[in-house]
Design a protein around this motif. Structure first.
Motif, PDB file in Angstrom:
ATOM      1  N   THR A   1      -5.569  -6.621  11.332  1.00 18.20           N
ATOM      2  CA  THR A   1      -6.690  -6.024  10.850  1.00 18.20           C
ATOM      3  C   THR A   1      -7.006  -6.427   9.497  1.00 18.20           C
ATOM      4  O   THR A   1      -8.200  -6.825   9.211  1.00 18.20           O
ATOM      5  N   LEU A   2      -6.070  -6.528   8.855  1.00 21.38           N
ATOM      6  CA  LEU A   2      -5.986  -7.178   7.346  1.00 21.38           C
ATOM      7  C   LEU A   2      -6.774  -8.382   7.498  1.00 21.38           C
ATOM      8  O   LEU A   2      -7.653  -9.091   6.818  1.00 21.38           O
ATOM      9  N   LYS A   3      -6.156  -9.332   8.357  1.00 25.23           N
ATOM     10  CA  LYS A   3      -6.586 -10.573   8.563  1.00 25.23           C
ATOM     11  C   LYS A   3      -7.976 -10.706   8.929  1.00 25.23           C
ATOM     12  O   LYS A   3      -8.674 -11.643   8.329  1.00 25.23           O
TER      13      LYS A   3
ATOM     14  N   VAL B   1     -12.260  -7.620   2.445  1.00 25.68           N
ATOM     15  CA  VAL B   1     -11.190  -7.584   1.458  1.00 25.68           C
ATOM     16  C   VAL B   1     -10.755  -8.947   0.974  1.00 25.68           C
ATOM     17  O   VAL B   1     -11.179  -9.849   1.766  1.00 25.68           O
ATOM     18  N   GLU B   2     -10.067  -8.948  -0.093  1.00 24.39           N
ATOM     19  CA  GLU B   2      -9.755 -10.380  -0.423  1.00 24.39           C
ATOM     20  C   GLU B   2      -8.469 -10.169  -1.038  1.00 24.39           C
ATOM     21  O   GLU B   2      -7.885  -8.894  -1.652  1.00 24.39           O
ATOM     22  N   MET B   3      -7.566 -11.354  -1.359  1.00 22.45           N
ATOM     23  CA  MET B   3      -6.179 -11.037  -1.717  1.00 22.45           C
ATOM     24  C   MET B   3      -6.399 -11.202  -3.426  1.00 22.45           C
ATOM     25  O   MET B   3      -6.654 -12.511  -3.651  1.00 22.45           O
TER      26      MET B   3
ATOM     27  N   TYR C   1      -3.766  -6.990  -1.716  1.00 25.81           N
ATOM     28  CA  TYR C   1      -5.248  -6.761  -1.250  1.00 25.81           C
ATOM     29  C   TYR C   1      -6.044  -5.974  -2.050  1.00 25.81           C
ATOM     30  O   TYR C   1      -5.575  -5.001  -2.729  1.00 25.81           O
ATOM     31  N   CYS C   2      -7.321  -6.359  -2.025  1.00 31.68           N
ATOM     32  CA  CYS C   2      -8.458  -5.271  -2.792  1.00 31.68           C
ATOM     33  C   CYS C   2      -9.743  -5.387  -2.031  1.00 31.68           C
ATOM     34  O   CYS C   2      -9.985  -6.424  -1.181  1.00 31.68           O
TER      35      CYS C   2
END
Lengths: 177, 124
Positions: free
Chosen positions: B54-56, B64-66, B74-75
Motif C-alpha cells: 500500500t505504501l508503494k 505520500v512521499e519519502m 514517510y510523510c
C-alpha cells in the motif's frame, strides 16, 4: 553433519496452499527450509527443533533492494524462510502473528495484476503449440525436422501447462472471497 | 471499462485511510503498523505485506512521499492530505445519512422494546 531432506516444490502459484500446509507439517516434525539451497523443483529442508510455525508467501517480482521490505516483515514478527526465483518470498512466524496480507481488496488487486501477466503468456504458448501441431500435419517435412521441432514444442507445451494451472489457481483464489 | 483501483477511485479502503491518517506525523513504514494498532486499540491490524504494498502504491500515486530517503521515513503530501479529508467527509456523510435509521432501530432487550439510541448503541 547437519541432517537434511528434500521435498518436491509444487510451485508457489500453482499450489500455494498445499505448499504452506506442507511447510507447516514439516516444521511440526522438525524440518525447516534451508535458505542456502536452491533447486528448481525441490526444496532442501534442514533439521530444527519441532515447532508450531505458520508460513506465508508474498510475491514481489520488481523489488531491487529488499532491505526495507524485509524490515517490515521482521517488525511484524515474520522471518524470511526462503527466497525463490521470480520474486517469491516465503516467511515464517509463530502461530498467532497476524497474516502479512490483511487487506483483501488489495490482495484481489495484486492477484488481478498477476492474472494480467499470466493470461497473455498462457495464450502465446497455446498459440505456439497449435502452430506446431498444424504445421506438422499440413506441411510435409522430413522426420528429423519434426523431431527437431519437437524439442521447443515440448518446452512450450510444458510452459503452457504450468501457466494454465497457475492461471486457474489464481482465478479460484480470486473467487474465494 | 476497467475498474479503477481503490486509490484512483478516492474511496479508500480502511488500510489506506488509517495509513494516511497516521502519516499526519512522519513515520517509518514499520512503525506505522504499531501506531495504527495502538490508535485503534488493537481493533485494526495491518500486515507487513499489505503495509509495504500500500505504501508503494501511495508513493506512486503521489499521496505520500519519502521525506527521509536514508532513514525511510514517510510523510503525507498535500495531495494526500486533500484526499484524506475528502474520504473523511465521504465516511462522515455515510454515518450522518444512516444515523437516524440505525439509532431508531428497535430491539428486544430483556423483554422490553428499546431503540438502539436508548441502548447507547451498545449490545443488549
Amino acid at each position: 553433519m547437519e541432517k537434511s531432506k528434500q521435498i518436491l516444490n509444487w510451485g508457489w502459484v500453482t499450489a500455494e496452499k498445499q505448499m504452506i500446509r506442507k511447510f507447516e507439517k514439516c516444521a511440526r516434525e522438525g524440518w525447516i527450509p534451508d535458505p542456502e539451497a536452491h533447486a528448481v523443483y525441490k526444496i532442501r529442508m534442514k533439521q530444527a527443533a519441532p515447532q508450531d510455525l505458520q508460513y506465508a508467501i508474498d510475491w514481489q517480482p520488481t523489488l531491487e533492494n529488499d532491505a526495507e521490505y524485509l524490515s517490515f516483515f521482521e517488525a511484524a514478527g515474520w522471518k524470511l524462510a526462503l527466497k525463490e526465483k521470480g520474486g517469491f518470498y516465503i516467511f515464517s512466524a509463530p502461530e498467532g502473528v497476524p497474516k502479512p496480507h490483511t487487506d483483501r481488496a488489495l490482495l484481489r488487486e495484486l492477484r488481478k495484476g498477476r492474472l494480467k501477466k499470466f493470461i497473455p503468456a498462457t495464450l502465446i504458448y497455446l498459440l505456439i503449440c497449435i502452430v506446431f501441431l498444424v504445421s506438422v500435419r499440413v506441411v510435409a517435412m522430413p522426420t528429423w525436422v519434426v523431431f527437431l521441432l519437437c524439442i521447443p514444442a515440448a518446452y512450450c507445451a510444458f510452459q503452457f501447462g504450468i501457466l494454465l494451472v497457475s492461471t486457474i489457481s489464481l482465478l479460484v483464489q480470486q473467487n474465494d472471497f | 471499462m476497467a475498474r479503477k483501483s481503490t486509490i484512483e477511485s478516492n474511496q479508500f479502503t480502511d488500510t489506506i485511510y488509517f495509513i494516511l491518517l497516521c502519516l499526519n506525523e512522519p513515520a517509518h513504514g514499520y512503525a506505522l503498523m504499531s501506531k495504527i494498532e495502538e490508535m485503534t486499540n488493537g481493533e485494526y491490524t495491518i500486515g507487513p505485506g499489505s503495509m509495504y504494498t500500500t505504501l508503494k502504491k501511495l508513493l506512486e500515486a503521489g499521496l505520500v512521499e519519502m521525506c527521509d530517503q536514508e532513514a525511510k521515513v514517510y510523510c503525507l503530501t498535500d495531495k494526500g492530505r486533500d484526499n484524506l479529508v475528502k474520504d473523511y467527509v465521504r465516511r462522515k456523510r455515510i454515518i450522518d445519512q444512516s444515523r437516524e435509521i440505525i439509532e431508531g432501530m428497535e430491539v428486544c432487550c430483556d423483554g422490553e422494546i428499546k431503540t438502539n439510541f436508548e441502548l447507547g448503541l451498545g449490545y443488549c
